[in-house]
Design an enzyme around this catalytic site. Structure first.
Site, short mmCIF file in Angstrom:
data_model
loop_
_atom_site.label_atom_id
_atom_site.label_comp_id
_atom_site.label_asym_id
_atom_site.label_seq_id
_atom_site.Cartn_x
_atom_site.Cartn_y
_atom_site.Cartn_z
N GLU A 190 -5.46 0.47 5.51
CA GLU A 190 -4.48 1.23 6.27
C GLU A 190 -5.09 2.58 6.60
O GLU A 190 -5.74 3.20 5.75
CB GLU A 190 -3.19 1.41 5.47
CG GLU A 190 -2.13 2.25 6.18
CD GLU A 190 -0.87 2.40 5.35
OE1 GLU A 190 -0.57 1.47 4.57
OE2 GLU A 190 -0.20 3.44 5.45
N GLU A 195 0.97 11.83 9.15
CA GLU A 195 2.33 11.68 8.63
C GLU A 195 2.89 13.08 8.39
O GLU A 195 2.16 13.98 7.97
CB GLU A 195 2.36 10.90 7.33
CG GLU A 195 1.86 9.46 7.46
CD GLU A 195 1.79 8.77 6.11
OE1 GLU A 195 2.74 8.06 5.76
OE2 GLU A 195 0.77 8.96 5.43
#
Length: 310
Positions: A190, A195
């Site tokens: 990932e 974020e």
């Protein structure tokens, strides 16, 4: 040779060709911040994907408004079909939203007509809002409805530069993200391009996740940055995935890098979403009375480039 990308004045534009500057020394096994003076080399790229959101994102065929299935994540539930909640949240994370789109019916059989996507003046807003009380039973008792867009059904690429231009929203329980997963459905790898930590305005994190080949444990290497105006102004957030190195960028300036871990073997697809509530992700927390009734993740564009020599 193109000019260094971070020297460009207008970072709002998405050119069809791009050059990015990366460190010239060998990358380390752990992620490191890139600060101060250091030797750089240019990487030349050409555009392979672009959406500037002049139209509703579900009209183009580029995006799917839920997880597309096939994931092998522990405790993830993406196999239940479009009429379930299985493709519409990650319960393991403690998320308190469900991802909807106008055709989603929840537990019912009639589409609810809920649209979390708004487009105005070339900017896409993914809007999370409190679930109307009368719809909670049909929406699996989630506190919020929100939106997700993925390209698993339409676009994936091995290596290259993946970039979003966006404002990062804030608030208790607010968790915006732009990230990549392997197109074969496995996890990890990932790559979290960016974020937001909603409880900490201006706080951003860029993270690489992989599985250690000997212990089989999940390893993660995050780098946190503070950008005080991230919720008020658009910035470019990107990740350049080369054969040997992953470099993270803010406004096309390199800010961190890491040697490519094991397992980054398959093309990766993109996910952009606004989750609400997190059990494990620091700086997000759970939704509460202080959480905005409505919050928007504003996205000006998403662009992808391939390295010219690949």
């Amino acid at each position: 040779m193109l000019a260094p990308a971070f020297a460009q004045v207008d970072l709002a534009a998405a050119p069809t060709r791009l050059a990015l500057q990366v460190k010239s020394d060998p990358p380390g096994q752990q992620c490191r911040r890139i600060e101060g003076e250091f030797p750089l080399v240019a990487v030349s790229l050409h555009e392979t994907f672009h959406d500037d959101f002049n139209d509703h994102p579900l009209l183009s065929g580029r995006w799917t408004p839920h997880y597309a299935g096939g994931a092998a994540w522990p405790e993830a539930r993406y196999w239940g079909g479009d009429g379930s909640d299985f493709k519409r949240k990650t319960s393991y994370n403690g998320e308190q939203q469900i991802y909807v789109d106008p055709r989603y019916a929840g537990r019912g059989t009639t589409p609810l007509g809920l649209d979390p996507f708004r487009v105005r003046d070339g900017v896409l807003s993914i809007i999370a809002s409190r679930t109307p009380p009368e719809l909670k039973p049909v929406l699996f008792n989630n506190d919020y409805v929100s939106g997700i867009l993925t390209t698993q059904d339409s676009f994936a690429q091995k290596h290259g530069y993946f970039e979003i231009r966006a404002k990062i929203p804030v608030g208790d329980g607010v968790w915006p993200a732009f990230w990549l997963l392997a197109n074969d459905g496995g996890w990890p790898p990932e790559l979290d391009v960016v974020e937001g930590r909603g409880e900490e305005p201006g706080s951003l994190v860029m993270t690489t996740h992989w599985r250690h080949p000997d212990t089989q444990r999940i390893e993660s290497c995050p780098q946190d940055f503070m950008l005080p105006d991230a919720s008020r102004n658009f910035h470019n957030y990107g990740a350049l995935w080369e054969r040997d190195r992953i470099t993270y960028f803010i406004d096309r300036k390199p800010v961190a890098d890491i040697k490519v871990p094991v397992g980054f073997d398959d093309p990766m697809y993109m996910i952009v979403n606004l989750a609400m509530g997190a059990k494990y992700f620091k700086g997000v927390g759970f939704v509460d009375a202080e959480t905005p009734n409505s919050v928007a993740f504003e996205i000006d564009r998403v662009s992808v480039y391939q390295i010219d020599a690949y």
